[in-house]
Design an enzyme around this catalytic site. Structure first.
Site, short mmCIF file in Angstrom:
data_model
loop_
_atom_site.label_atom_id
_atom_site.label_comp_id
_atom_site.label_asym_id
_atom_site.label_seq_id
_atom_site.Cartn_x
_atom_site.Cartn_y
_atom_site.Cartn_z
N SER A 3 -22.24 -49.12 -1.38
CA SER A 3 -22.29 -47.79 -1.97
C SER A 3 -21.66 -47.87 -3.34
CB SER A 3 -21.51 -46.80 -1.09
OG SER A 3 -21.22 -45.62 -1.80
N SER A 4 -22.05 -46.96 -4.23
CA SER A 4 -21.42 -46.94 -5.55
C SER A 4 -19.94 -46.58 -5.45
CB SER A 4 -22.14 -45.95 -6.47
OG SER A 4 -22.14 -44.64 -5.92
N CYS A 5 -19.51 -46.07 -4.28
CA CYS A 5 -18.09 -45.74 -4.07
C CYS A 5 -17.19 -46.97 -4.06
CB CYS A 5 -17.91 -44.99 -2.75
SG CYS A 5 -18.65 -43.36 -2.71
N TYR A 32 -13.14 -46.02 3.05
CA TYR A 32 -14.59 -46.23 3.14
C TYR A 32 -14.99 -47.40 2.26
CZ TYR A 32 -19.56 -45.13 2.32
OH TYR A 32 -20.92 -45.19 2.20
N LYS A 36 -16.67 -51.17 3.29
CA LYS A 36 -17.93 -51.66 2.74
C LYS A 36 -17.74 -53.02 2.06
CE LYS A 36 -21.00 -48.44 3.61
NZ LYS A 36 -22.19 -48.75 4.44
N HIS A 75 -23.37 -34.10 2.10
CA HIS A 75 -22.91 -34.55 0.79
C HIS A 75 -23.30 -33.52 -0.25
CE1 HIS A 75 -22.89 -38.62 2.86
NE2 HIS A 75 -21.65 -38.45 2.45
#
Length: 209
Positions: A3-5, A32, A36, A75
């Site tokens: 994820s870009s997170c 999170y 990942k 979201h």
């Protein structure tokens, strides 16, 4: 799937794959992101030690078909669609949203993500991460305005600046993906329209928590 997170909170923009682990993570999604990153590293080690075929796509914010609309799980884009459409249907004079609206996010429709994953699984064997997105971002304030117009909500939008914005900006550098020959096909305007239609349909059928 990452994820870009997973990129650092103060990551240079747009975010290139090599920026991973170059700075502290955003505290509000650190757990999170760490989970990942561990999975991505494991896939890389399996590739290096055992020759496992590997592709590790890093999508930006995903929205679209079969998304959650209940506020406990939704979201930002789907949550905004519900807030503004409900407010219009109920005749509410104002809608209050979290943060300042200044944070910028990149959005990609789930159909494009699914096609990108299939594309990479069949044509790309590389343990290094690869960004999956549109390469374009939008402020949450502008996104809210766009969705409000799309559902014809004419009330006031208030911003609760006591709530967190999260990362200031998350926009992916998708050069590596573009070089594979893949391009997303659903623009944000079309994606918003499809999401509004889906929410209206599910609401009419009583399938909203």
């Amino acid at each position: 799937l990452g994820s870009s997170c997973i990129y650092p909170r103060e990551c240079p923009q747009p975010m290139k794959e090599e920026y991973l682990l170059t700075g502290p993570l955003e505290p509000t999604n650190e757990g999170y992101a760490l989970a990942k990153i561990i999975g991505l590293k494991l896939a890389k080690y399996y590739h290096e030690q055992h020759g496992m075929l590997t592709a590790c796509p890093m999508p930006c914010n995903i929205y679209g078909t079969n998304d959650h609309f209940d506020f406990q799980r939704s979201h930002v884009l789907s949550a905004l669609v519900r807030r503004f459409l409900d407010a219009r249907d109920e005749g509410r004079a104002e809608v209050t949203l979290w943060g300042t609206g200044a944070a910028r996010r990149e959005f990609i429709h789930v159909r494009d993500v699914a096609e990108a994953i299939l594309f990479l699984m069949t044509r790309h064997d590389d343990p290094d991460i690869i960004n999956v997105g549109t390469g374009e971002d939008i402020s949450i304030r502008d996104l809210a305005d766009r969705i409000a117009r799309a559902v014809d909500y004419r009330g006031e939008i208030r911003w609760d600046a006591t709530k967190p914005d999260g990362m200031p900006r998350k926009c992916l550098d998708v050069t590596k993906l573009a070089n594979t020959g893949f391009r997303p096909r659903i623009c944000l305007e079309e994606g918003i329209r499809l999401t509004i239609e889906e929410y209206r349909r599910r609401k009419a059928e009583g399938r909203i928590a």
